[in-house]
Design an enzyme around this catalytic site. Structure first.
Site, PDB file in Angstrom:
ATOM      1  N   SER A 226     144.579  55.765  43.679  1.00 55.09           N
ATOM      2  CA  SER A 226     143.729  55.783  44.867  1.00 55.09           C
ATOM      3  C   SER A 226     144.521  56.122  46.120  1.00 55.09           C
ATOM      4  O   SER A 226     145.729  55.887  46.209  1.00 55.09           O
ATOM      5  CB  SER A 226     143.054  54.420  45.054  1.00 55.09           C
ATOM      6  N   SER A 227     143.798  56.647  47.101  1.00 55.57           N
ATOM      7  CA  SER A 227     144.425  56.990  48.375  1.00 55.57           C
ATOM      8  C   SER A 227     144.936  55.742  49.088  1.00 55.57           C
ATOM      9  O   SER A 227     146.005  55.767  49.701  1.00 55.57           O
ATOM     10  CB  SER A 227     143.422  57.735  49.265  1.00 55.57           C
ATOM     11  N   THR A 229     146.120  52.888  47.832  1.00 56.18           N
ATOM     12  CA  THR A 229     147.393  52.456  47.254  1.00 56.18           C
ATOM     13  C   THR A 229     148.496  53.449  47.574  1.00 56.18           C
ATOM     14  O   THR A 229     149.629  53.063  47.881  1.00 56.18           O
ATOM     15  CB  THR A 229     147.257  52.284  45.732  1.00 56.18           C
ATOM     16  N   GLU A 248     149.833  61.616  43.965  1.00 58.05           N
ATOM     17  CA  GLU A 248     148.628  62.378  43.650  1.00 58.05           C
ATOM     18  C   GLU A 248     147.469  61.416  43.790  1.00 58.05           C
ATOM     19  O   GLU A 248     147.324  60.476  43.013  1.00 58.05           O
ATOM     20  CB  GLU A 248     148.701  62.955  42.232  1.00 58.05           C
ATOM     21  N   CYS A 282     139.512  62.608  39.924  1.00 56.84           N
ATOM     22  CA  CYS A 282     139.858  62.733  41.339  1.00 56.84           C
ATOM     23  C   CYS A 282     139.392  64.064  41.913  1.00 56.84           C
ATOM     24  O   CYS A 282     139.232  64.198  43.130  1.00 56.84           O
ATOM     25  CB  CYS A 282     141.361  62.553  41.547  1.00 56.84           C
TER      26      CYS A 282
END
Length: 492
Positions: A226-227, A229, A248, A282
């Site tokens: 996730s963005s 984290t 990523e 994603c």
């Protein structure tokens, strides 16, 4: 109840965790399929130290010797592909047809990674007067690898394989939602003959991840997830330029439709972009732009019809479903909540996303029209089968809105006009840009990554070789000799 199952793999030994009890459930049937204890901080430290101790010998053996082990792993993967696909399906709820593809991609990753190593980080020799110039590459050392739950085999494998080929040693922390898949993967690496300490597995939750990411003796961290984290990790690594960080993350990905003749083909690509893997890729389309005209109305009507008829079911159904379960009931309810919040802002439901069965991750796909509340929409990734619909009149304004995000992973245009695509490609900001293909389609023979909140310019897939080794430039001569012409002011 205490679980002393040996679920941690440290220095070549399976051992029980010393932390607290954790379990993993099949999200489609709400059945516990794995139990164990988390790795303690001391066990994380032991894993890093064992990787550090193993690094020099692993890095210094021949490339051929490392490749032999990695190739053996690929052979074992191929032999156990069906069993691994079943484990992935059991733990994620994804249909077996999809997890079979994931297991196959893991096998193929080895050959692709070897090709990438040779092309991008091999040895280059160039002649120069009285010497030779070389470009070589060395491994970083001990790298931490954090894996996601949506592709719990393929995505961490995409870090692990190139890292090992380059000569790094690894401490792998998988998602706490897919520990069983990780354990099965590590058993295959063990069988492949990796020396003790070259790869280590630490199972756990946030505390385990924090202990690993903050360890002073790791030389890098490769993360897919996730963005939120990823941003935390980026902040944590600030002021440590000596450590390589490859992120990523997710995306708020736009798919734009303009001037198309084959409506069914367009709807197929929309569905494949928005709802495959139950929306848990994603690269999935989160924002769908359809023209506000008669053709756009026809496309939307057909999209609703096809989406309503998508088969949702168990991973092991004889007649395989298009969509399986989401990863958990918690994830499913978060999508229901996201939909409710958009409706409260003034969005209009085109097709309700519904939680289908209490205790499971089953949801139906949803489409929600946000055309009237564009200014109020949060720039968030809703990680599931909920797509936001934008009706537009002006192509350039649609592209402006497509770019109106802090993310930049994938984007696509469905259009019969190459000129429109060229214009779209020039203006859109994303690391993956497709034309007349689903935006969830990506090739392991190409780089995979995004910009902005989607990554930190460390593309994975074929370019993973780049962050698994650093370049060394050398000028070399067989003996010391005076130059034919001395520098002014020097006398011999």
């Amino acid at each position: 109840m205490s679980h002393a199952n040996p679920v941690q793999f440290i220095n070549g030994q399976w051992q029980a965790g010393l932390g607290h009890d954790v379990s993993s459930s099949n999200p489609a049937r709400n059945e516990v399929i794995w139990q164990g204890k988390t790795a303690s901080k001391d066990q994380v430290n032991d894993a890093v130290l064992s990787a550090r101790q193993a690094f020099e010998s692993w890095a210094n053996i021949s490339l051929e010797a490392r490749v032999a082990v990695v190739t053996k792993f690929a052979e074992l993967l191929a032999e156990n592909k069906d069993a691994l696909a079943t484990t992935i399906a059991l733990e994620t709820g994804k249909p077996k047809w999809e997890t079979t593809g994931e297991a196959g991609a893991m096998v193929a990753k080895v050959a692709i990674s070897l090709k990438a190593y040779n092309e991008r980080t091999g040895t280059v020799e160039n002649p120069m007067p009285g010497a030779k110039a070389f470009i070589r590459h060395k491994p970083h050392g001990v790298v931490a690898i954090f894996g996601p739950y949506n592709f719990p085999g393929h995505l961490p494998n995409g870090h692990i394989v190139p890292a090992l080929i380059a000569g790094n040693t690894i401490v792998f922390k998988p998602s706490e939602l897919t520990p069983r898949v990780a354990q099965e993967m590590l058993k295959l690496w063990e069988q492949a003959g990796l020396p003790n300490g070259v790869i280590n597995l630490v199972q756990g939750e946030v505390e385990t991840g924090k202990a690993l990411a903050s360890h002073k003796l790791i030389d890098g961290l490769f993360f897919t997830g996730s963005s939120n984290t990823g941003h935390i990790l980026h902040e944590q690594f600030a002021g440590q330029p000596g450590k390589i960080l490859a992120l990523e993350m997710g995306g708020n990905n736009p798919l734009v439709v303009k001037d198309v003749s084959d409506i069914d083909a367009v709807v197929h690509d929309i569905v494949q972009s928005a709802f495959v893997t139950t929306g848990q890729r994603c690269t999935c389309a989160r924002r769908l732009f359809i023209e506000a005209n008669e053709q756009g109305d026809a496309i939307l009507a057909r999209l609703i019809e096809v989406t309503k008829n998508l088969t949702i079911g168990y991973y092991d159904d004889e007649a395989q479903p298009f969509m399986g379960s989401m990863i958990s009931e918690k994830a499913a309810l978060s999508l229901v909540d996201a939909q409710a919040k958009l409706l409260a802002l003034g969005a209009k439901s085109v097709l309700d996303l519904k939680h289908l069965e209490v205790g499971t991750g089953f949801v139906s796909p949803g489409i929600i029209d946000v055309s009237d509340i564009i200014a109020d929409i949060p720039d968030e990734e809703y990680f599931g089968p909920l797509v936001k619909l934008y009706r537009y009149n002006d192509f350039d304004k649609a592209i402006d809105e497509a770019n109106n995000t802090g993310f930049g992973l994938s984007a696509g245009l469905l259009s019969d006009s190459e000129a429109s695509y060229n214009h779209f490609f020039t203006r859109i900001r994303a690391g993956i840009v497709n034309w007349n293909k689903p935006i969830t389609g990506a090739s392991s023979a190409a780089p995979f990554g995004g910009i902005g909140a989607s990554g930190n310019h460390r593309a994975s897939a074929f370019y993973a070789a780049d962050y698994c080794a650093y370049p060394i430039a050398s000028v070399e001569a067989e003996k010391v000799s005076l130059p034919e012409t001395l520098t002014p002011g020097m006398k011999f």
